[in-house]
Design a protein around this motif. Structure first.
Motif, mmCIF file in Angstrom:
data_model
loop_
_atom_site.group_PDB
_atom_site.id
_atom_site.type_symbol
_atom_site.label_atom_id
_atom_site.label_comp_id
_atom_site.label_asym_id
_atom_site.label_seq_id
_atom_site.Cartn_x
_atom_site.Cartn_y
_atom_site.Cartn_z
ATOM 1 N N ARG A 171 33.785 47.423 29.466
ATOM 2 C CA ARG A 171 34.673 46.694 30.376
ATOM 3 C C ARG A 171 36.038 47.383 30.437
ATOM 4 N NH1 ARG A 171 38.418 42.397 30.819
ATOM 5 N NH2 ARG A 171 37.840 40.904 32.428
ATOM 6 N N LEU A 184 35.921 50.632 32.374
ATOM 7 C CA LEU A 184 35.832 50.437 33.824
ATOM 8 C C LEU A 184 37.154 49.983 34.419
ATOM 9 C CD1 LEU A 184 32.283 48.855 34.033
ATOM 10 C CD2 LEU A 184 32.974 51.167 34.710
ATOM 11 N N ILE A 185 37.897 49.172 33.694
ATOM 12 C CA ILE A 185 39.190 48.716 34.199
ATOM 13 C C ILE A 185 40.210 49.850 34.173
ATOM 14 C CG2 ILE A 185 41.139 47.174 33.714
ATOM 15 C CD1 ILE A 185 38.953 45.083 32.890
ATOM 16 N N VAL A 192 33.330 43.128 37.342
ATOM 17 C CA VAL A 192 32.945 43.934 36.180
ATOM 18 C C VAL A 192 32.213 43.054 35.172
ATOM 19 C CG1 VAL A 192 33.840 45.180 34.153
ATOM 20 C CG2 VAL A 192 34.684 45.736 36.443
ATOM 21 N N MET A 211 33.771 48.118 43.715
ATOM 22 C CA MET A 211 33.742 49.117 42.650
ATOM 23 C C MET A 211 34.760 50.235 42.867
ATOM 24 S SD MET A 211 29.615 49.402 42.198
ATOM 25 C CE MET A 211 29.679 50.773 41.055
ATOM 26 N N ARG A 220 41.840 47.713 40.227
ATOM 27 C CA ARG A 220 41.073 47.502 39.003
ATOM 28 C C ARG A 220 41.719 46.526 38.022
ATOM 29 N NH1 ARG A 220 40.681 53.246 39.284
ATOM 30 N NH2 ARG A 220 41.932 53.380 37.392
ATOM 31 N N ARG A 266 37.983 42.466 37.875
ATOM 32 C CA ARG A 266 37.552 42.171 36.502
ATOM 33 C C ARG A 266 36.389 41.186 36.479
ATOM 34 N NH1 ARG A 266 43.302 41.197 35.375
ATOM 35 N NH2 ARG A 266 42.575 39.082 35.076
ATOM 36 N N PHE A 279 34.737 53.190 38.101
ATOM 37 C CA PHE A 279 33.345 53.627 38.093
ATOM 38 C C PHE A 279 33.218 55.089 38.508
ATOM 39 C CE2 PHE A 279 32.658 49.103 38.217
ATOM 40 C CZ PHE A 279 31.423 48.903 37.630
ATOM 41 N N CYS A 312 31.687 54.552 33.635
ATOM 42 C CA CYS A 312 33.068 54.862 34.013
ATOM 43 C C CYS A 312 33.173 56.334 34.437
ATOM 44 C CB CYS A 312 34.037 54.538 32.880
ATOM 45 S SG CYS A 312 34.147 55.775 31.576
#
Length: 87
Positions: free
Chosen positions: A59, A62-63, A20, A6, A11, A17, A67, A43
């Motif tokens: 998603r 987060l990418i 995630v 995380m 990322r 991915r 996080f 995020c």
């Protein structure tokens, strides 16, 4: 740490991915089980305060942002304690 991915993995690379995607699947199950309106976005920007119905949006958050710091127990996504450490 069971979830070093995380915070320590790049990322934009496939392994992050894929993890995630596993997180999103667990979060979707939590939404169904708890009958809540959407998924809290963990995020760095949303900090579990924003709820979205579109998992693709989470998603991408987060990418792009990663996080929120210290979210190794997913209390907003169905967990009550830390996951077991990999053996």
């Amino acid at each position: 740490m069971a979830r070093e991915w995380m915070y320590n993995w790049p990322r934009r690379e496939r392994p992050f991915r894929e993890e995630v995607d596993k997180f999103i699947e667990a979060a979707k199950k939590h939404v169904i089980t708890k009958k809540v309106p959407g998924i809290c976005c963990p995020c760095k920007n949303c900090k579990n305060l924003e709820v979205w119905t579109d998992p693709v949006k989470i998603r991408s958050h987060l990418i792009v942002a990663g996080f929120v710091k210290g979210y190794s127990v997913w209390i907003h996504h169905g967990e009550k304690e830390a996951p077991p450490k990999p053996t």
